[in-house]
Motif scaffolding. Structure first.
Motif, PDB file in Angstrom:
ATOM      1  N   SER A 195       0.838  -1.200   0.000  1.00  0.00           N
ATOM      2  CA  SER A 195       0.000   0.000   0.000  1.00  0.00           C
ATOM      3  C   SER A 195       0.870   1.246   0.000  1.00  0.00           C
ATOM      4  O   SER A 195       1.680   1.434   0.903  1.00  0.00           O
ATOM      5  CB  SER A 195      -0.909  -0.002   1.231  1.00  0.00           C
ATOM      6  OG  SER A 195      -1.614   1.209   1.318  1.00  0.00           O
ATOM      7  N   GLN A 196       0.689   2.086  -0.986  1.00  0.00           N
ATOM      8  CA  GLN A 196       1.423   3.352  -1.017  1.00  0.00           C
ATOM      9  C   GLN A 196       1.103   4.168   0.222  1.00  0.00           C
ATOM     10  O   GLN A 196       1.993   4.541   0.972  1.00  0.00           O
ATOM     11  CB  GLN A 196       1.044   4.123  -2.296  1.00  0.00           C
ATOM     12  CG  GLN A 196       1.842   5.392  -2.567  1.00  0.00           C
ATOM     13  CD  GLN A 196       1.463   6.585  -1.704  1.00  0.00           C
ATOM     14  OE1 GLN A 196       2.346   7.205  -1.085  1.00  0.00           O
ATOM     15  NE2 GLN A 196       0.194   6.895  -1.600  1.00  0.00           N
ATOM     16  N   SER A 197      -0.169   4.438   0.435  1.00  0.00           N
ATOM     17  CA  SER A 197      -0.579   5.336   1.528  1.00  0.00           C
ATOM     18  C   SER A 197      -0.457   4.687   2.897  1.00  0.00           C
ATOM     19  O   SER A 197      -0.292   5.367   3.900  1.00  0.00           O
ATOM     20  CB  SER A 197      -2.034   5.746   1.313  1.00  0.00           C
ATOM     21  OG  SER A 197      -2.870   4.588   1.357  1.00  0.00           O
TER      22      SER A 197
ATOM     23  N   THR B  58      -5.259   2.416   3.126  1.00  0.00           N
ATOM     24  CA  THR B  58      -6.397   1.858   2.387  1.00  0.00           C
ATOM     25  C   THR B  58      -7.162   0.873   3.283  1.00  0.00           C
ATOM     26  O   THR B  58      -6.594  -0.104   3.781  1.00  0.00           O
ATOM     27  CB  THR B  58      -5.895   1.173   1.099  1.00  0.00           C
ATOM     28  OG1 THR B  58      -5.210   2.160   0.343  1.00  0.00           O
ATOM     29  CG2 THR B  58      -7.027   0.588   0.284  1.00  0.00           C
TER      30      THR B  58
ATOM     31  N   SER C 124      -1.091   6.537  -9.378  1.00  0.00           N
ATOM     32  CA  SER C 124       0.164   6.099  -8.763  1.00  0.00           C
ATOM     33  C   SER C 124       1.211   5.759  -9.825  1.00  0.00           C
ATOM     34  O   SER C 124       0.921   5.052 -10.790  1.00  0.00           O
ATOM     35  CB  SER C 124      -0.146   4.864  -7.910  1.00  0.00           C
ATOM     36  OG  SER C 124       0.994   4.471  -7.216  1.00  0.00           O
TER      37      SER C 124
ATOM     38  N   LYS D  56      -4.135   2.706 -15.687  1.00  0.00           N
ATOM     39  CA  LYS D  56      -3.643   4.080 -15.758  1.00  0.00           C
ATOM     40  C   LYS D  56      -4.387   4.851 -16.838  1.00  0.00           C
ATOM     41  O   LYS D  56      -4.811   5.969 -16.637  1.00  0.00           O
ATOM     42  CB  LYS D  56      -2.140   4.041 -16.046  1.00  0.00           C
ATOM     43  CG  LYS D  56      -1.316   5.059 -15.342  1.00  0.00           C
ATOM     44  CD  LYS D  56      -0.762   4.643 -14.006  1.00  0.00           C
ATOM     45  CE  LYS D  56      -1.804   4.340 -12.974  1.00  0.00           C
ATOM     46  NZ  LYS D  56      -1.266   3.948 -11.705  1.00  0.00           N
TER      47      LYS D  56
ATOM     48  N   GLU E  33      -8.092   5.533 -15.755  1.00  0.00           N
ATOM     49  CA  GLU E  33      -8.376   6.438 -14.640  1.00  0.00           C
ATOM     50  C   GLU E  33      -8.113   7.895 -14.958  1.00  0.00           C
ATOM     51  O   GLU E  33      -8.773   8.756 -14.395  1.00  0.00           O
ATOM     52  CB  GLU E  33      -7.670   5.994 -13.347  1.00  0.00           C
ATOM     53  CG  GLU E  33      -6.208   6.314 -13.226  1.00  0.00           C
ATOM     54  CD  GLU E  33      -5.657   5.978 -11.837  1.00  0.00           C
ATOM     55  OE1 GLU E  33      -4.566   5.416 -11.776  1.00  0.00           O
ATOM     56  OE2 GLU E  33      -6.301   6.286 -10.817  1.00  0.00           O
TER      57      GLU E  33
HETATM   58  C1  F6R Z   1      -4.210   3.883  -9.302  1.00  0.00           C
HETATM   59  C2  F6R Z   1      -4.157   4.064  -7.856  1.00  0.00           C
HETATM   60  C3  F6R Z   1      -4.987   3.188  -6.979  1.00  0.00           C
HETATM   61  C4  F6R Z   1      -4.213   2.796  -5.721  1.00  0.00           C
HETATM   62  C5  F6R Z   1      -5.109   2.025  -4.746  1.00  0.00           C
HETATM   63  C6  F6R Z   1      -4.352   1.523  -3.540  1.00  0.00           C
HETATM   64  O1  F6R Z   1      -3.323   4.726  -9.963  1.00  0.00           O
HETATM   65  O2  F6R Z   1      -3.449   4.912  -7.386  1.00  0.00           O
HETATM   66  O3  F6R Z   1      -5.431   2.073  -7.673  1.00  0.00           O
HETATM   67  O4  F6R Z   1      -3.126   2.021  -6.106  1.00  0.00           O
HETATM   68  O5  F6R Z   1      -6.159   2.844  -4.335  1.00  0.00           O
HETATM   69  O6  F6R Z   1      -3.807   2.573  -2.796  1.00  0.00           O
HETATM   70  P1  F6R Z   1      -2.676   2.328  -1.737  1.00  0.00           P
HETATM   71  O7  F6R Z   1      -1.480   1.850  -2.457  1.00  0.00           O
HETATM   72  O8  F6R Z   1      -2.448   3.659  -1.086  1.00  0.00           O
HETATM   73  O9  F6R Z   1      -3.178   1.292  -0.773  1.00  0.00           O
END
Ligand code: F6R
Length: 366
Positions: free
Chosen positions: A105-107, A110, A158, A243, A246
């Motif tokens: 997860s980037q953030s 989620t 992302s 990509k 979206e």
């Molecule tokens: C697409 C995008 C989303 C995130 C998804 C998960 O470009 O950004 O599909 O990858 O919402 O988010 P994280 O990685 O923050 O859990």
């Protein structure tokens, strides 16, 4: 704040060489021969006792997980299952203490990914989070954390988070293979030296950005775009399609090359753009026959290949070249032209690139 770029997304695409370097350099030994993960307190026995790896995530992070399955199974020889977090949490999964759950997860916020992590832990799994945000909810919930050092990602779509996730997951696969004895030292050295070249090689992709801009102009009135690929390129095809959808709002679909004739080929008519990813040498011939199938229906095919790949070049309408490297490392670069294609298509259509309609950067409600 956008550092001279028109949008955060473009700035973040161009930050990838640095983000990749930052994510890998602290985890490769000075002599370049092996991986070191100071943050992971694993003994060889810990890794040998993992029966199964479960990777769970959402969206782009899920697509990184699909690639990690190839990395881990081929390098560390541990079976991997990849599941969308919102599916995993409600499907009564077969997870136990021999499972290692990896969440991406980037953030780190989620909600579905966090809930899937809690569910896996409740069933006794060990856990590891790959995330970009220090102190995030997911980083606090997981037993162990591997950070991607991408820096803040502002654009909703992302980009640098994804490529750094791939780097972290490839290094993690090597580390597990080192510990459980499945990895050949020569293969490891070769992958690492290829990986260390990636930041400089990205520049060669940026040098050809005008070609991608031209395809974007060509695609701007299209209603559908298809992405096809096999093996790791299939996982990348999914990310390329997401990509494009979206931010450009053009319908896009990803297909495994071999699945085309099981349905989708019916949609391939004259002039439909098909992005054919053919960077993986072991399936190149099979991809060439898939490209011929869509060419026979008069599709407009853009091939994405590694440098010097003349066989594919002969049967496509246009070509995007990725610098030469190994099969494991090439996905980290293959995605960059796909990000740029989505970006420029969104720009020529006049869309709000950094804040696409209906979407939020971090999805903290179900
Ligand atoms: C697409 C995008 C989303 C995130 C998804 C998960 O470009 O950004 O599909 O990858 O919402 O988010 P994280 O990685 O923050 O859990």
């Amino acid at each position: 704040e956008k550092g001279g770029f028109e949008h955060f997304m473009l700035k973040e695409i161009y930050e990838q060489p640095k983000a990749i370097r930052d994510t890998m350099s602290c985890r490769i030994a000075n002599d370049g021969t092996h991986v070191v993960f100071d943050e992971l307190k694993w003994t060889p026995e810990d890794v040998k006792s993992i029966d199964k790896i479960l990777i769970t995530a959402c969206g782009t992070a899920y697509h990184a997980g699909l690639l990690a399955k190839y990395f881990i199974e081929k390098i560390a020889k541990i079976p991997v299952e990849v599941d969308i977090a919102s599916e995993y949490r409600y499907r009564d999964p077969l997870t136990d203490h021999k499972t290692l759950c990896i969440v991406i997860s980037q953030s780190g916020e989620t909600i579905d990914t966090l809930a899937a992590l809690k569910e896996a832990k409740r069933r006794g799994a060990r856990s590891l989070a790959v995330t970009n945000v220090l102190g995030s909810s997911i980083s606090r919930e997981a037993d162990q954390v591997v950070y991607t050092w991408a820096g803040p990602e502002i654009a909703v779509a992302s980009t640098k988070a994804y490529t750094t996730q791939l780097v972290a997951l490839l290094l993690l696969s090597l580390y597990m293979g080192q510990l459980n004895g499945e990895l050949d030292a020569e293969l490891e050295g070769n992958i690492l030296s290829d990986l260390m070249n990636v930041p400089d090689q990205c520049q060669q992709i940026f040098d050809h950005v005008e070609d991608i801009h031209a395809y974007a102009n060509q695609f701007k009135e299209k209603e559908d775009v298809f992405f096809i690929g096999r093996s790791m390129d299939y996982a990348l095809a999914m990310e390329g399609a997401l990509k494009l959808k979206e931010i450009s709002y053009i319908h896009a679909e990803a297909y495994a090359g071999g699945e085309l004739k099981h349905g989708t080929l019916a949609l391939i008519i004259s002039g439909v753009p098909v992005i054919a990813l053919a960077t993986q040498r072991n399936v190149e011939e099979k991809m060439i026959s898939n490209i011929k199938e869509v060419k026979a229906r008069d599709a407009f095919v853009v091939g994405v290949v590694q440098e010097h790949d003349t066989e594919v070049a002969k049967c496509v309408d246009a070509i995007i070249t990725i610098p030469k490297t190994s099969n494991f490392v090439v996905p980290i670069m293959t995605v960059i032209p796909l990000q740029l294609l989505a970006y420029y298509t969104a720009v020529v259509r006049g869309n709000d690139v950094d804040k696409p309609r209906n979407l939020a950067k971090s999805v903290t409600v179900e």
